[in-house]
Scaffold this active site. Structure first.
Site, PDB file in Angstrom:
ATOM      1  N   GLU A 140      61.486  82.562  95.217  1.00 29.78           N
ATOM      2  CA  GLU A 140      61.008  83.270  94.032  1.00 29.78           C
ATOM      3  C   GLU A 140      59.566  83.720  94.210  1.00 29.78           C
ATOM      4  O   GLU A 140      59.180  84.790  93.739  1.00 29.78           O
ATOM      5  CB  GLU A 140      61.144  82.388  92.783  1.00 29.78           C
ATOM      6  CG  GLU A 140      62.567  82.000  92.418  1.00 29.78           C
ATOM      7  CD  GLU A 140      63.445  83.195  92.068  1.00 29.78           C
ATOM      8  OE1 GLU A 140      62.932  84.325  91.959  1.00 29.78           O
ATOM      9  OE2 GLU A 140      64.661  83.005  91.902  1.00 29.78           O
ATOM     10  N   THR A 167      58.441  92.144  95.417  1.00 29.39           N
ATOM     11  CA  THR A 167      58.776  92.408  96.809  1.00 29.39           C
ATOM     12  C   THR A 167      60.285  92.443  96.953  1.00 29.39           C
ATOM     13  O   THR A 167      60.990  91.587  96.416  1.00 29.39           O
ATOM     14  CB  THR A 167      58.191  91.304  97.719  1.00 29.39           C
ATOM     15  OG1 THR A 167      56.813  91.125  97.405  1.00 29.39           O
ATOM     16  CG2 THR A 167      58.340  91.673  99.175  1.00 29.39           C
ATOM     17  N   TYR A 204      50.106  90.475  98.711  1.00 32.87           N
ATOM     18  CA  TYR A 204      49.819  89.531  97.616  1.00 32.87           C
ATOM     19  C   TYR A 204      49.569  88.137  98.162  1.00 32.87           C
ATOM     20  O   TYR A 204      50.308  87.189  97.877  1.00 32.87           O
ATOM     21  CB  TYR A 204      50.976  89.513  96.621  1.00 32.87           C
ATOM     22  CG  TYR A 204      51.022  90.684  95.671  1.00 32.87           C
ATOM     23  CD1 TYR A 204      49.900  91.433  95.410  1.00 32.87           C
ATOM     24  CD2 TYR A 204      52.195  91.017  95.025  1.00 32.87           C
ATOM     25  CE1 TYR A 204      49.933  92.499  94.524  1.00 32.87           C
ATOM     26  CE2 TYR A 204      52.244  92.084  94.136  1.00 32.87           C
ATOM     27  CZ  TYR A 204      51.109  92.822  93.899  1.00 32.87           C
ATOM     28  OH  TYR A 204      51.165  93.873  93.020  1.00 32.87           O
ATOM     29  N   TYR A 264      58.128  83.384  84.750  1.00 29.82           N
ATOM     30  CA  TYR A 264      59.303  83.813  85.501  1.00 29.82           C
ATOM     31  C   TYR A 264      59.765  82.754  86.509  1.00 29.82           C
ATOM     32  O   TYR A 264      60.942  82.363  86.518  1.00 29.82           O
ATOM     33  CB  TYR A 264      59.059  85.146  86.236  1.00 29.82           C
ATOM     34  CG  TYR A 264      60.192  85.396  87.188  1.00 29.82           C
ATOM     35  CD1 TYR A 264      61.410  85.871  86.716  1.00 29.82           C
ATOM     36  CD2 TYR A 264      60.102  85.022  88.536  1.00 29.82           C
ATOM     37  CE1 TYR A 264      62.490  86.007  87.552  1.00 29.82           C
ATOM     38  CE2 TYR A 264      61.177  85.160  89.378  1.00 29.82           C
ATOM     39  CZ  TYR A 264      62.371  85.655  88.889  1.00 29.82           C
ATOM     40  OH  TYR A 264      63.443  85.767  89.703  1.00 29.82           O
ATOM     41  N   ASP A 299      62.373  89.720  84.498  1.00 27.75           N
ATOM     42  CA  ASP A 299      61.708  90.434  85.578  1.00 27.75           C
ATOM     43  C   ASP A 299      61.988  91.926  85.403  1.00 27.75           C
ATOM     44  O   ASP A 299      62.517  92.355  84.379  1.00 27.75           O
ATOM     45  CB  ASP A 299      62.191  89.916  86.944  1.00 27.75           C
ATOM     46  CG  ASP A 299      63.611  90.359  87.218  1.00 27.75           C
ATOM     47  OD1 ASP A 299      64.330  90.695  86.280  1.00 27.75           O
ATOM     48  OD2 ASP A 299      64.001  90.376  88.403  1.00 27.75           O
ATOM     49  N   CYS A 313      72.716  98.608  87.834  1.00 27.12           N
ATOM     50  CA  CYS A 313      71.844  99.229  86.825  1.00 27.12           C
ATOM     51  C   CYS A 313      70.503  99.544  87.481  1.00 27.12           C
ATOM     52  O   CYS A 313      69.457  99.045  87.085  1.00 27.12           O
ATOM     53  CB  CYS A 313      71.685  98.290  85.633  1.00 27.12           C
ATOM     54  SG  CYS A 313      71.010  99.079  84.153  1.00 27.12           S
ATOM     55  N   CYS A 354      77.241 103.436  86.670  1.00 33.94           N
ATOM     56  CA  CYS A 354      77.839 102.885  85.451  1.00 33.94           C
ATOM     57  C   CYS A 354      79.356 102.697  85.540  1.00 33.94           C
ATOM     58  O   CYS A 354      79.933 101.951  84.749  1.00 33.94           O
ATOM     59  CB  CYS A 354      77.486 103.768  84.256  1.00 33.94           C
ATOM     60  SG  CYS A 354      75.711 103.917  83.957  1.00 33.94           S
TER      61      CYS A 354
END
Length: 343
Positions: free
Chosen positions: A26, A32, A71, A109, A127, A181, A188
DNA sequence: AACGCGGGGTT
DNA sequence: AACCCAGCGTT
């Protein structure tokens, strides 16, 4: 849930599930993409199979494994958290929301994801994928990239949470966002939620989720010097916080208005390291994009002339042979010309 | 609540 | 070129 069972991807962190393995995944998956993370995750787990292995290593080694992933505060925080758990908590990772979220680098999160997936704790994740799915499913007007809207999405997610299996539920929504999605041109047809999707019914999937416009990013001109002295080159280490914190680089800095790259290189070397350099030879120009700005970096070979290294800015320096450069973690922008140095 | 923080993939 | 991504910490 049935859709997820039949369509979920086999990913490294979905086997041998443990709190540690899911936690690391996570952290790496923040902002990313899955494809980028996979090789880093495999290498990380081979190097540090358990939390205590990670806690026993040095930060520089962790940063080297993280090199190129971006990061870098994620790596620093994860390493710090491992130390806290092993030394202050007897190696036991907290299994309650407040206790786990209190660790460095663990926010709402990650706490919700790890505890729901590994412990069936009833916390909904929010998220980018979840926001997009919910925005379309319910035609939510709140812009997904506005911090004020986060609470609204969190509340919706909590209300929809399937409490009998929160972990699978959370992963199912995220997987649906990743595979069906999607941001552009959602698929769809096979979507299990098409029958109850507001945006699909109104044929407005292209205008949901709503988002606020971002400013465009400025370009910054940078000059950097590869200073040669007795067969070695000078590298400096950036301070531990802020941009690229803790990484090594070739010293340099911004090119001021009405200043040439060469002048800026010499000036920045003097200001940052206290040494005088000369005989500049242009090596290459590197283009690199960060989130909030772009850089154009002119890279020069130059000769050490005089002076002793007196750092102003960097926290460390080393004179190293070209063969040793690979041992240190560098930003991607530096890696782009690393191959050329040997020549 | 706004902002800083990487890098890569997709469109 | 613009957009997007399994967010978090600081201010």
């Amino acid at each position: 849930m049935a859709w997820y069972r039949d369509n979920c991807r086999q990913l490294p962190w979905r086997s041998d599930i443990s709190v540690y393995r899911v936690w690391v995944s996570e952290v790496m998956l923040q902002q990313t993409q899955v494809k980028t993370v996979i090789p880093y995750y495999i290498r990380f787990m081979e190097t540090w199979p358990d939390l205590k292995d990670l806690a026993a290593t040095g930060l520089e080694t962790v940063l080297k494994t993280w090199e190129g992933l971006g990061y870098y505060a994620r790596a620093r925080n994860l390493h710090k958290a491992a130390g806290i758990v092993v030394r202050d908590m007897g190696g036991i990772i907290p299994d309650d929301y407040k206790g786990f979220k209190n660790l460095p680098g663990v926010g709402d999160y990650i706490a919700s994801a790890v505890l729901s997936i590994t412990g069936s704790k009833p916390h909904a994740v929010v998220d980018g994928n979840v926001k997009r799915v919910l925005a379309r499913l319910l035609c939510v007007d709140a812009p997904v990239n506005h911090s004020a809207a986060h609470k609204a999405y969190k509340a919706i997610a909590e209300k929809l949470l399937y409490e009998k299996d929160p972990g699978t539920y959370n992963q199912a929504v995220m997987e649906l966002g990743a595979l069906v999605c999607t941001p552009k041109r959602p698929d769809c047809g096979p979507c299990p939620l098409a029958g109850e999707c507001c945006a699909y019914e109104k044929q407005v999937t292209d205008i949901f989720p709503r988002r606020i416009k971002k400013k465009k990013v400025p370009t910054v001109h940078i000059a950097a010097g590869i200073v040669k002295k007795k067969g070695k080159v000078l590298i400096t280490r950036r301070k531990l916080d802020g941009l690229l914190g803790g990484l090594w680089e070739f010293p340099g800095g911004k090119v001021e208005p009405k200043e040439s790259s060469e002048q800026a290189c010499i000036r920045e070397l003097r200001e940052e390291t206290g040494i005088e350099a000369g005989n500049l030879q242009f090596l290459t120009r590197v283009f690199h994009a960060y989130t909030h700005f772009k850089i154009e970096m002119d890279v020069f070979f130059c000769d050490y002339i005089s002076g002793r290294v007196l750092l102003n800015g960097p926290i460390d320096h080393k004179w190293v042979s070209v063969d040793q450069l690979h041992q240190f973690p560098f930003p991607r922008a530096n890696l782009k010309f690393m191959e050329l140095i040997r020549g």
